[in-house]
Design a protein around this motif. Structure first.
Motif, PDB file in Angstrom:
ATOM      1  N   PHE A   1      -4.580  13.854  -3.688  1.00  0.00           N
ATOM      2  CA  PHE A   1      -3.261  13.521  -2.547  1.00  0.00           C
ATOM      3  C   PHE A   1      -3.187  13.916  -1.705  1.00  0.00           C
ATOM      4  O   PHE A   1      -2.704  13.129  -0.727  1.00  0.00           O
ATOM      5  N   ALA A   2      -4.225  14.774  -0.845  1.00  0.00           N
ATOM      6  CA  ALA A   2      -3.737  14.964   0.661  1.00  0.00           C
ATOM      7  C   ALA A   2      -4.822  13.450   1.203  1.00  0.00           C
ATOM      8  O   ALA A   2      -4.081  12.640   2.295  1.00  0.00           O
ATOM      9  N   ALA A   3      -5.679  12.704   1.300  1.00  0.00           N
ATOM     10  CA  ALA A   3      -5.849  11.482   0.531  1.00  0.00           C
ATOM     11  C   ALA A   3      -4.799  10.688   1.671  1.00  0.00           C
ATOM     12  O   ALA A   3      -4.598   9.963   1.883  1.00  0.00           O
ATOM     13  N   ALA A   4      -4.194  10.492  -0.010  1.00  0.00           N
ATOM     14  CA  ALA A   4      -2.969   9.396   0.060  1.00  0.00           C
ATOM     15  C   ALA A   4      -2.366   9.807   0.833  1.00  0.00           C
ATOM     16  O   ALA A   4      -0.898   9.506   1.824  1.00  0.00           O
ATOM     17  N   ASP A   5      -1.625  10.956   1.513  1.00  0.00           N
ATOM     18  CA  ASP A   5      -0.199  11.518   1.950  1.00  0.00           C
ATOM     19  C   ASP A   5      -0.973  11.305   3.651  1.00  0.00           C
ATOM     20  O   ASP A   5      -0.353  10.706   5.146  1.00  0.00           O
ATOM     21  N   PHE A   6      -2.286  11.697   4.263  1.00  0.00           N
ATOM     22  CA  PHE A   6      -3.519  10.863   5.111  1.00  0.00           C
ATOM     23  C   PHE A   6      -2.533   8.825   5.179  1.00  0.00           C
ATOM     24  O   PHE A   6      -1.867   8.892   6.186  1.00  0.00           O
ATOM     25  N   MET A   7      -3.585   8.981   4.166  1.00  0.00           N
ATOM     26  CA  MET A   7      -3.126   7.205   4.437  1.00  0.00           C
ATOM     27  C   MET A   7      -1.773   7.071   4.893  1.00  0.00           C
ATOM     28  O   MET A   7      -1.428   6.084   5.515  1.00  0.00           O
ATOM     29  N   PHE A   8      -0.886   7.495   4.193  1.00  0.00           N
ATOM     30  CA  PHE A   8       0.657   6.778   4.063  1.00  0.00           C
ATOM     31  C   PHE A   8       0.757   6.789   5.587  1.00  0.00           C
ATOM     32  O   PHE A   8       1.436   5.836   6.061  1.00  0.00           O
ATOM     33  N   THR A   9       0.776   8.368   5.901  1.00  0.00           N
ATOM     34  CA  THR A   9       0.681   8.129   7.727  1.00  0.00           C
ATOM     35  C   THR A   9       0.527   7.311   8.530  1.00  0.00           C
ATOM     36  O   THR A   9       1.646   7.120   8.939  1.00  0.00           O
ATOM     37  N   VAL A  10      -1.019   7.156   8.456  1.00  0.00           N
ATOM     38  CA  VAL A  10      -1.035   6.308   9.046  1.00  0.00           C
ATOM     39  C   VAL A  10      -1.271   4.771   8.371  1.00  0.00           C
ATOM     40  O   VAL A  10      -0.738   4.143   9.932  1.00  0.00           O
ATOM     41  N   ILE A  11      -0.624   4.590   7.852  1.00  0.00           N
ATOM     42  CA  ILE A  11      -0.275   3.124   7.259  1.00  0.00           C
ATOM     43  C   ILE A  11       1.034   2.331   8.096  1.00  0.00           C
ATOM     44  O   ILE A  11       1.755   1.919   8.534  1.00  0.00           O
TER      45      ILE A  11
ATOM     46  N   SER B   1      11.051  -2.442   8.510  1.00  0.00           N
ATOM     47  CA  SER B   1      11.030  -3.442   7.038  1.00  0.00           C
ATOM     48  C   SER B   1      10.485  -2.068   6.344  1.00  0.00           C
ATOM     49  O   SER B   1       9.892  -1.833   4.847  1.00  0.00           O
ATOM     50  N   LEU B   2      10.594  -1.011   6.888  1.00  0.00           N
ATOM     51  CA  LEU B   2      10.479  -0.008   5.808  1.00  0.00           C
ATOM     52  C   LEU B   2      11.489   1.241   5.644  1.00  0.00           C
ATOM     53  O   LEU B   2      11.326   1.806   4.880  1.00  0.00           O
ATOM     54  N   GLY B   3      12.575  -0.209   4.980  1.00  0.00           N
ATOM     55  CA  GLY B   3      13.631   0.230   4.015  1.00  0.00           C
ATOM     56  C   GLY B   3      13.747   0.973   3.087  1.00  0.00           C
ATOM     57  O   GLY B   3      12.745   0.732   1.993  1.00  0.00           O
ATOM     58  N   GLY B   4      13.972   2.491   2.159  1.00  0.00           N
ATOM     59  CA  GLY B   4      13.544   2.892   1.234  1.00  0.00           C
ATOM     60  C   GLY B   4      12.123   3.395   1.194  1.00  0.00           C
ATOM     61  O   GLY B   4      11.632   4.511   0.315  1.00  0.00           O
ATOM     62  N   VAL B   5      11.352   3.604   2.399  1.00  0.00           N
ATOM     63  CA  VAL B   5      10.167   4.350   2.410  1.00  0.00           C
ATOM     64  C   VAL B   5       9.886   5.922   3.208  1.00  0.00           C
ATOM     65  O   VAL B   5      10.272   5.366   4.536  1.00  0.00           O
ATOM     66  N   PRO B   6       9.693   6.929   2.718  1.00  0.00           N
ATOM     67  CA  PRO B   6      10.475   8.059   3.591  1.00  0.00           C
ATOM     68  C   PRO B   6       9.041   8.289   4.397  1.00  0.00           C
ATOM     69  O   PRO B   6       8.165   7.762   4.346  1.00  0.00           O
ATOM     70  N   SER B   7       9.316   9.219   5.090  1.00  0.00           N
ATOM     71  CA  SER B   7       8.822   9.556   6.455  1.00  0.00           C
ATOM     72  C   SER B   7       7.995  10.360   5.882  1.00  0.00           C
ATOM     73  O   SER B   7       6.306  10.356   6.229  1.00  0.00           O
TER      74      SER B   7
ATOM     75  N   SER C   1       1.227  -1.084  -0.045  1.00  0.00           N
ATOM     76  CA  SER C   1       0.068  -0.229  -0.453  1.00  0.00           C
ATOM     77  C   SER C   1       0.596   1.259   0.148  1.00  0.00           C
ATOM     78  O   SER C   1       0.521   2.206  -0.865  1.00  0.00           O
ATOM     79  N   LEU C   2       2.264   1.170   0.756  1.00  0.00           N
ATOM     80  CA  LEU C   2       3.237   2.375   1.176  1.00  0.00           C
ATOM     81  C   LEU C   2       3.131   2.359  -0.928  1.00  0.00           C
ATOM     82  O   LEU C   2       3.578   3.601  -1.283  1.00  0.00           O
ATOM     83  N   HIS C   3       4.021   1.777  -1.245  1.00  0.00           N
ATOM     84  CA  HIS C   3       4.348   2.324  -2.298  1.00  0.00           C
ATOM     85  C   HIS C   3       3.251   2.402  -3.017  1.00  0.00           C
ATOM     86  O   HIS C   3       3.938   2.774  -4.297  1.00  0.00           O
ATOM     87  N   ARG C   4       2.408   1.918  -3.959  1.00  0.00           N
ATOM     88  CA  ARG C   4       1.394   2.050  -3.888  1.00  0.00           C
ATOM     89  C   ARG C   4       0.529   3.934  -4.278  1.00  0.00           C
ATOM     90  O   ARG C   4       0.447   4.731  -5.002  1.00  0.00           O
ATOM     91  N   LEU C   5       0.607   4.067  -2.788  1.00  0.00           N
ATOM     92  CA  LEU C   5       0.629   6.010  -2.695  1.00  0.00           C
ATOM     93  C   LEU C   5       1.770   6.516  -3.300  1.00  0.00           C
ATOM     94  O   LEU C   5       1.923   7.194  -4.008  1.00  0.00           O
ATOM     95  N   MET C   6       3.269   5.833  -3.640  1.00  0.00           N
ATOM     96  CA  MET C   6       4.889   6.730  -3.797  1.00  0.00           C
ATOM     97  C   MET C   6       4.368   6.874  -4.511  1.00  0.00           C
ATOM     98  O   MET C   6       4.732   7.892  -5.215  1.00  0.00           O
ATOM     99  N   ALA C   7       3.815   5.381  -5.852  1.00  0.00           N
ATOM    100  CA  ALA C   7       4.497   5.845  -7.375  1.00  0.00           C
ATOM    101  C   ALA C   7       2.839   6.630  -7.541  1.00  0.00           C
ATOM    102  O   ALA C   7       3.351   7.481  -8.495  1.00  0.00           O
ATOM    103  N   PHE C   8       1.873   6.952  -6.752  1.00  0.00           N
ATOM    104  CA  PHE C   8       0.815   7.679  -6.709  1.00  0.00           C
ATOM    105  C   PHE C   8       1.280   9.883  -7.579  1.00  0.00           C
ATOM    106  O   PHE C   8       1.199   9.450  -8.009  1.00  0.00           O
TER     107      PHE C   8
END
Length: 185
Positions: free
Chosen positions: A128-138, A146-152, A10-17
């Motif tokens: 984008f705002a929804a993605a940003d919110f959900m990215f933080t929650v997830i 396991s978050l190597g390479g996933v930005p904060s 999910s995080l990777h999909r939100l990053m791609a988005f």
């Protein structure tokens, strides 16, 4: 990026988005005139890619990467309330917006619906705002190891990626504009 972990996927999909949205906006700011098929095609492909990636997290609940399958069920109501508050939308307004993006994906991107009822291309500010919110929650729920390479920060990361690409896009656009002016009419 492909992960078998629902949270990471999910995080990777939100990053791609987010990357597709920010790179598209950056290109649109550079490749204005002359209008060229390559740049028009590129921004349209980024629009399509963005809608597909966003819908994997916010579209069908059957998706393994849908936020309701990643976040524990007992947190759904709180997360949904937080999302609506962050977006300053009512539940009905969110549902209408979310549905408009899913319909766009279904009728214009994933399929070619001859009777498509899509009135306009999606504007991605709310998405984008929804993605940003959900990215933080997830991200906060994911195993930190396991978050190597996933930005904060999704927003900061996507803006940085687009900014880093801008010099290349500017040079490529300038070169393509020169090529276009040398083609005999």
């Amino acid at each position: 990026m492909h992960s078998r972990s629902p949270a990471l996927a999910s995080l990777h999909r939100l990053m791609a988005f987010a990357q597709s949205v920010m790179v598209r906006r950056m290109i649109e700011g550079i490749a204005l005139e002359p209008k060229q098929t390559f740049w028009i095609m590129t921004v349209n492909l980024l629009l399509d890619s963005a809608v597909i990636d966003w819908c994997t997290v916010f579209g069908s609940r059957a998706e393994d990467t849908h936020w309701t399958r990643v976040i524990p069920k007992e947190r759904h109501a709180d997360v949904r309330a937080g999302l609506l508050s962050a977006l300053v939308l009512s539940a009905d307004d969110w549902e209408a917006y979310q549905n408009s993006i899913v319909v766009f994906r279904d009728q214009m991107v994933a399929h070619h619906d001859l009777n498509a009822a899509v009135e306009r291309y999606p504007h991605y500010d709310v998405a984008f705002a929804a993605a940003d919110f959900m990215f933080t929650v997830i991200r906060d729920l994911a195993d930190p190891d396991s978050l190597g390479g996933v930005p904060s920060s999704l927003d900061f990361w996507a803006r940085t990626v687009a900014g880093n690409m801008s010099a290349i896009v500017r040079a490529a656009f300038d070169a393509s504009a020169q090529l276009g002016s040398n083609i005999p009419g």
